[in-house]
Design an enzyme around this catalytic site. Structure first.
Site, mmCIF file in Angstrom:
data_model
loop_
_atom_site.group_PDB
_atom_site.id
_atom_site.type_symbol
_atom_site.label_atom_id
_atom_site.label_comp_id
_atom_site.label_asym_id
_atom_site.label_seq_id
_atom_site.Cartn_x
_atom_site.Cartn_y
_atom_site.Cartn_z
ATOM 1 C CB ALA A 55 4.541 -5.303 -6.137
ATOM 2 C CB ALA A 56 7.152 -2.074 -9.818
ATOM 3 N NE ARG B 290 5.934 9.782 -23.331
ATOM 4 C CZ ARG B 290 6.986 10.350 -23.903
ATOM 5 N NH1 ARG B 290 7.170 10.220 -25.207
ATOM 6 N NH2 ARG B 290 7.866 11.036 -23.206
ATOM 7 C CE1 TYR C 93 9.175 1.318 -13.505
ATOM 8 C CE2 TYR C 93 9.265 2.309 -15.688
ATOM 9 C CZ TYR C 93 8.620 1.522 -14.756
ATOM 10 O OH TYR C 93 7.426 0.929 -15.078
ATOM 11 C CB ILE D 208 3.123 21.233 -16.159
ATOM 12 C CG1 ILE D 208 2.766 22.291 -15.114
ATOM 13 C CG2 ILE D 208 4.558 21.434 -16.669
ATOM 14 C CD1 ILE D 208 3.463 22.083 -13.789
ATOM 15 C CG LEU E 246 -1.968 -1.170 1.256
ATOM 16 C CD1 LEU E 246 -2.843 -1.076 2.499
ATOM 17 C CD2 LEU E 246 -2.844 -1.237 -0.001
ATOM 18 C CB SER F 69 8.182 -0.247 -18.466
ATOM 19 O OG SER F 69 8.181 1.057 -18.963
HETATM 20 N N1 LIG Z 1 1.064 2.744 -15.515
HETATM 21 C C1 LIG Z 1 1.814 2.594 -16.591
HETATM 22 O O1 LIG Z 1 1.676 3.340 -17.575
HETATM 23 C C2 LIG Z 1 2.854 1.501 -16.666
HETATM 24 C C3 LIG Z 1 3.644 1.420 -17.824
HETATM 25 C C4 LIG Z 1 4.615 0.422 -17.892
HETATM 26 C C5 LIG Z 1 4.751 -0.508 -16.875
HETATM 27 N N2 LIG Z 1 3.968 -0.402 -15.754
HETATM 28 C C6 LIG Z 1 4.177 -1.385 -14.686
HETATM 29 O O2 LIG Z 1 2.917 -1.903 -14.284
HETATM 30 C C7 LIG Z 1 2.955 -2.230 -12.886
HETATM 31 C C8 LIG Z 1 1.795 -1.575 -12.161
HETATM 32 O O3 LIG Z 1 1.880 -0.160 -12.328
HETATM 33 P P1 LIG Z 1 0.709 0.823 -11.884
HETATM 34 O O4 LIG Z 1 0.697 1.948 -12.863
HETATM 35 O O5 LIG Z 1 -0.533 0.058 -11.625
HETATM 36 O O6 LIG Z 1 1.316 1.419 -10.539
HETATM 37 P P2 LIG Z 1 0.733 1.492 -9.056
HETATM 38 O O7 LIG Z 1 1.724 2.338 -8.305
HETATM 39 O O8 LIG Z 1 -0.680 1.930 -9.062
HETATM 40 O O9 LIG Z 1 0.813 -0.016 -8.584
HETATM 41 C C9 LIG Z 1 1.944 -0.568 -7.970
HETATM 42 C C10 LIG Z 1 1.476 -1.285 -6.717
HETATM 43 O O10 LIG Z 1 2.591 -1.938 -6.123
HETATM 44 C C11 LIG Z 1 2.571 -1.713 -4.724
HETATM 45 N N3 LIG Z 1 3.955 -1.817 -4.260
HETATM 46 C C12 LIG Z 1 5.004 -0.997 -4.553
HETATM 47 N N4 LIG Z 1 6.121 -1.449 -3.974
HETATM 48 C C13 LIG Z 1 5.785 -2.583 -3.293
HETATM 49 C C14 LIG Z 1 6.506 -3.504 -2.502
HETATM 50 N N5 LIG Z 1 7.826 -3.350 -2.283
HETATM 51 N N6 LIG Z 1 5.846 -4.552 -1.952
HETATM 52 C C15 LIG Z 1 4.512 -4.711 -2.160
HETATM 53 N N7 LIG Z 1 3.777 -3.870 -2.890
HETATM 54 C C16 LIG Z 1 4.405 -2.813 -3.461
HETATM 55 C C17 LIG Z 1 1.977 -0.332 -4.556
HETATM 56 O O11 LIG Z 1 1.410 -0.115 -3.277
HETATM 57 C C18 LIG Z 1 0.914 -0.334 -5.658
HETATM 58 O O12 LIG Z 1 -0.317 -0.824 -5.186
HETATM 59 C C19 LIG Z 1 4.322 -1.775 -12.380
HETATM 60 O O13 LIG Z 1 5.183 -2.900 -12.359
HETATM 61 C C20 LIG Z 1 4.788 -0.780 -13.433
HETATM 62 O O14 LIG Z 1 6.189 -0.708 -13.497
HETATM 63 C C21 LIG Z 1 3.027 0.583 -15.629
#
Ligand SMILES: NC(=O)c1ccc[n+]([C@@H]2O[C@H](COP(=O)([O-])OP(=O)(O)OC[C@H]3O[C@@H](n4cnc5c(N)ncnc54)[C@H](O)[C@@H]3O)[C@@H](O)[C@H]2O)c1
Length: 314
Positions: free
Chosen positions: A73-74, A207, A140, A198, A33, A116
């Site tokens: 998770a990331a 994109r 990243y 911005i 979270l 990504s």
């Molecule tokens: N949103 C985008 O455009 C995008 C693009 C490319 C890749 N991604 C990848 O998709 C995935 C999800 O991204 P998102 O946009 O939903 O982001 P988000 O931040 O909404 O979701 C990430 C979730 O991981 C949880 N988290 C972070 N670190 C953690 C840890 N150490 N242990 C447990 N939980 C942890 C956070 O609380 C969050 O709920 C990620 O791996 C991100 O790199 C997203």
């Protein structure tokens, strides 16, 4: 199937959890979270509020015994990874290793991992295929590519199936609007609040905006397809940030102009993903148009803005 979703309280993976439960899978969520919200987690999923770096992940695997792990998770903020590369690497590389080791130990059949377009860096072609050179501009991008490499190595050495999904710019309902979250949610919230978004650079940077429900569909396909594959998940359509702004201004009915500021280090000038491989190995193609996805997103955010206003006036 018993499916463990890491990051299932976050934007993308909470939608995946909903779809898995809809398909009658048994789902557990691991999320600390940090950027996710407990309200996002489907009530029919088991929830373990822990860090993927934590030893307690072992207990989750021992009790839940997942057949498939969907790893989202990331640390997702490119700018933060330039300021704090060590934190980024710990979460994204060591965290993924901890998940992988648990998968091997508990004989998980498959891992599906969110990667990504940031792994590619500056594009050598207008639309990027998976064999494009890897030259990330941020910590990243490096941490995502390193995780991919570990997954491939573990997969090959330990007979763990995997699908790595390299996402373009994902947008949709529940996306955060803080820090470096999605440009769509940030722009939409600012326009709905009558504030100027911005734009970094001249706004002509391109994109590839993919709607979250299309990303969910790719994950569902990967449950049974995409054996030991790395695939792009994008639309293949190039949209400039200025054009996106125009769509969102029309949808929100705002008369506000953007504020242009200098380009930021680590921002890739143009990014658009070829999705031909995903069509062949996952039998997946995006079905939502940018217009329809943005309209759903703006409706959702407008509802949230009204709720927030009502709460502050109560
Ligand atoms: N949103 C985008 O455009 C995008 C693009 C490319 C890749 N991604 C990848 O998709 C995935 C999800 O991204 P998102 O946009 O939903 O982001 P988000 O931040 O909404 O979701 C990430 C979730 O991981 C949880 N988290 C972070 N670190 C953690 C840890 N150490 N242990 C447990 N939980 C942890 C956070 O609380 C969050 O709920 C990620 O791996 C991100 O790199 C997203």
């Amino acid at each position: 199937m018993r499916i463990l979703v890491t990051g299932g309280a976050g934007f993308i993976a909470s939608h995946i959890v909903d779809a898995l439960i809809e398909q009658r899978h048994t789902v557990a969520v691991v999320d600390k979270l940090s950027t996710g919200f407990v309200e996002n987690i489907n009530k029919r999923a088991r929830f373990y509020p822990i860090d993927i770096l934590d030893d307690a992940l072992e207990d989750v695997f021992a009790v839940f015994r997942p057949e498939v792990v969907i790893h989202h998770a990331a640390q997702i903020d490119g700018q933060m990874s330039l300021r704090q590369p060590r934190f980024d690497a710990e979460t994204n590389i060591i965290g993924t290793l901890n998940v992988l080791e648990r998968c091997i130990e508990h004989k998980t059949r498959k891992i599906i991992c969110a990667s990504s377009a940031a792994v590619y860096g500056p594009p050598a072609a207008p639309v990027i295929r998976e064999d494009h050179p890897i030259r990330p501009l941020t910590g990243y991008g490096i941490s995502k590519y390193t995780s991919e490499t570990y997954i491939r190595m573990y997969g090959e050495q330990h007979n763990l199936d995997f699908t790595i999904l390299r996402y373009a710019n994902v947008y949709g309902e529940r996306q955060g609007a803080k820090g470096e979250a999605g440009v769509v949610s940030i722009f939409a919230d600012r326009l709905l609040a009558g504030e100027a978004p911005i734009i970094y650079g001249d706004g002509e940077q391109v994109r590839d905006f993919i709607y979250v429900k299309d990303v969910v569909a790719a994950n569902l396909q990967a449950l049974s397809l995409g054996h030991c594959c790395t695939v792009n998940i994008g639309t293949g359509e190039r949209t400039s940030v200025n054009r996106l702004f125009g769509f969102l201004r029309d949808l929100t009915g705002s008369g506000t102009q953007p504020v242009y500021q200098a380009e930021r280090t680590g921002d890739i000038k143009h990014s658009c993903l070829d999705n031909t491989l995903a069509a062949s190995v996952l039998a997946w193609r995006p079905v939502h148009t940018l217009e329809s996805g943005l309209a759903s997103t703006v409706r959702d955010r407008a509802g949230l803005a009204v709720t927030a206003r009502n709460q502050t006036t109560l």
